[in-house]
Motif scaffolding. Structure first.
Motif, mmCIF file in Angstrom:
data_model
loop_
_atom_site.group_PDB
_atom_site.id
_atom_site.type_symbol
_atom_site.label_atom_id
_atom_site.label_comp_id
_atom_site.label_asym_id
_atom_site.label_seq_id
_atom_site.Cartn_x
_atom_site.Cartn_y
_atom_site.Cartn_z
ATOM 1 N N ASP A 52 -1.155 9.477 -3.969
ATOM 2 C CA ASP A 52 -0.951 8.161 -4.572
ATOM 3 C C ASP A 52 0.537 7.967 -4.816
ATOM 4 N N GLY A 53 1.185 7.217 -3.932
ATOM 5 C CA GLY A 53 2.619 7.026 -4.025
ATOM 6 C C GLY A 53 3.014 6.001 -5.076
ATOM 7 N N MET B 138 0.847 -1.185 0.000
ATOM 8 C CA MET B 138 0.000 0.000 0.000
ATOM 9 C C MET B 138 0.884 1.236 0.000
ATOM 10 N N GLU B 139 0.810 2.013 -1.080
ATOM 11 C CA GLU B 139 1.633 3.220 -1.197
ATOM 12 C C GLU B 139 0.798 4.491 -1.161
ATOM 13 N N THR C 124 7.165 9.607 0.012
ATOM 14 C CA THR C 124 6.729 10.921 -0.456
ATOM 15 C C THR C 124 5.261 11.136 -0.122
ATOM 16 N N ALA C 125 4.423 10.140 -0.382
ATOM 17 C CA ALA C 125 2.997 10.262 -0.082
ATOM 18 C C ALA C 125 2.767 10.459 1.412
ATOM 19 N N ALA C 126 3.486 9.703 2.236
ATOM 20 C CA ALA C 126 3.287 9.779 3.681
ATOM 21 C C ALA C 126 3.686 11.138 4.236
ATOM 22 N N TYR C 127 4.834 11.658 3.825
ATOM 23 C CA TYR C 127 5.279 12.946 4.350
ATOM 24 C C TYR C 127 4.456 14.104 3.790
ATOM 25 N N ALA C 128 3.985 13.979 2.550
ATOM 26 C CA ALA C 128 3.110 15.022 2.007
ATOM 27 C C ALA C 128 1.810 15.088 2.785
ATOM 28 N N ALA C 129 1.212 13.937 3.082
ATOM 29 C CA ALA C 129 -0.022 13.914 3.866
ATOM 30 C C ALA C 129 0.192 14.484 5.259
ATOM 31 N N GLN C 130 1.375 14.281 5.810
ATOM 32 C CA GLN C 130 1.681 14.786 7.153
ATOM 33 C C GLN C 130 1.900 16.302 7.162
ATOM 34 N N HIS C 131 2.623 16.812 6.173
ATOM 35 C CA HIS C 131 3.100 18.194 6.267
ATOM 36 C C HIS C 131 2.273 19.230 5.502
ATOM 37 N N SER D 212 11.128 7.928 -4.140
ATOM 38 C CA SER D 212 9.716 7.735 -4.462
ATOM 39 C C SER D 212 9.081 9.023 -4.959
ATOM 40 N N GLY D 213 7.874 8.893 -5.452
ATOM 41 C CA GLY D 213 7.090 10.050 -5.866
ATOM 42 C C GLY D 213 5.643 9.850 -5.472
#
Length: 314
Positions: free
Chosen positions: A48-49, A13-14, A55-62, A124-125
């Protein structure tokens, strides 16, 4: 507001998502219930990583914290995270657009921080689509092929643009930046490739994204700058849907909204909880995509619009 997400038929799951409320005094908090149009700013997002999840995880966080800082002028409390450059407040449209590029600039260096990434390096992207409701205005920003859909009256209205090479303007931009367009089989949508071996072997299906720095240095083939649209909401607007391409690859927009609206109608026979209704719509879309044969990760965010206290708050 609610979300439904599944790994689906992929090995990992990305995807990541976010559902938050932004308040000038309380900052970023978890969103609950339907979206009250005269209350705090509400934000939903799907990331959608690919080639990893970081990248997806840190974007959602920040990104929510960047938005709060830009809208309120209060410092970002996320330790070690990106900061809004300079001072002064931005309007919601400008803040949402800038949050994508601010995050991407920070992540270009942070992805090499061993305390943040699994191997001390991340390539990643992630695509991104974020919807922000402020008063009776809906602002949507997207980079990549995750989409935003507004249920307006009896039909659906796309509020996002798919950044892929079958978009002629995007193909031209990539070529002007020095990229190549490579189709790996007849009739397939081309992928972005560089002129040297700095890009991943399979290329990129999207032309805009967060991360993906192998496609941004030394040639800026991909861009983090989002497409942004602003809508004045009307009482006939009931639902905003944000999804990854795990849904749109197998479900047309009208089918997606039809599934969501039927789920709302059925669930309203049992409850008027805003969270429960939004969750029912998101789950119905996710299930329909799985049944239609999606082979990708699937993430759905639904923002149920409340025009006058119609829905109960959990």
């Amino acid at each position: 507001m609610a979300a439904a997400a599944t790994r689906g038929r992929k090995a990992a799951m990305e995807d990541r998502h976010v559902l938050v409320a932004l308040d000038p005094s309380r900052g970023v908090s978890q969103a609950q219930g339907a979206v009250g149009l005269q209350q705090q700013v509400s934000v939903g997002g799907v990331f959608d990583g690919h080639a990893g999840y970081a990248t997806a995880a840190y974007a959602a966080q920040h990104i929510p914290h960047l938005l709060h800082e830009a809208l309120s002028g209060r410092p970002n409390r996320a330790q070690g995270g990106p900061r809004v450059p300079g001072r002064g407040l931005l309007n919601p449209c400008s803040a949402l657009a800038a949050s994508f590029t601010w995050f991407d600039r920070w992540w270009a260096d942070a992805r090499c921080d061993p305390s943040l990434t699994e191997h001390g390096w991340d390539d990643s992207g992630s695509t991104a689509v974020v919807g922000l409701v402020s008063g009776q205005h809906l602002i949507v920003a997207n980079a990549g092929d995750s989409i935003a859909l507004l249920a307006r009256g009896g039909s659906g209205q796309r509020l996002s643009v798919e950044h892929r090479l079958d978009n002629a303007a995007e193909a031209e931009r990539v070529l002007e930046a020095g990229g190549r367009l490579v189709a790996f089989k007849p009739g397939a949508v081309p992928r972005v490739m560089g002129t040297s071996n700095q890009t991943r072997f399979k290329g990129s299906m999207v032309t805009r994204s967060l991360g993906d720095f192998a496609f941004k240095h030394p040639q800026a083939l991909l861009s983090a700058e989002p497409h942004v649209t602003q809508q004045e909401l009307a009482p006939s607007d009931r639902l905003v849907v944000l999804t990854s391409d795990g849904v749109t690859d197998v479900l047309p927009d009208d089918d997606m909204l039809g599934v969501a609206m039927r789920a709302l109608e059925q669930t309203q026979n049992c409850t008027n909880s805003g969270s429960a209704l939004a969750k029912a719509a998101a789950m119905a879309i996710m299930t329909a995509a799985m049944e239609a044969g999606s082979h990708d990760n699937i993430t759905v965010v639904t923002m149920l619009l409340d025009w006058g206290g119609e829905y109960a708050t959990d």
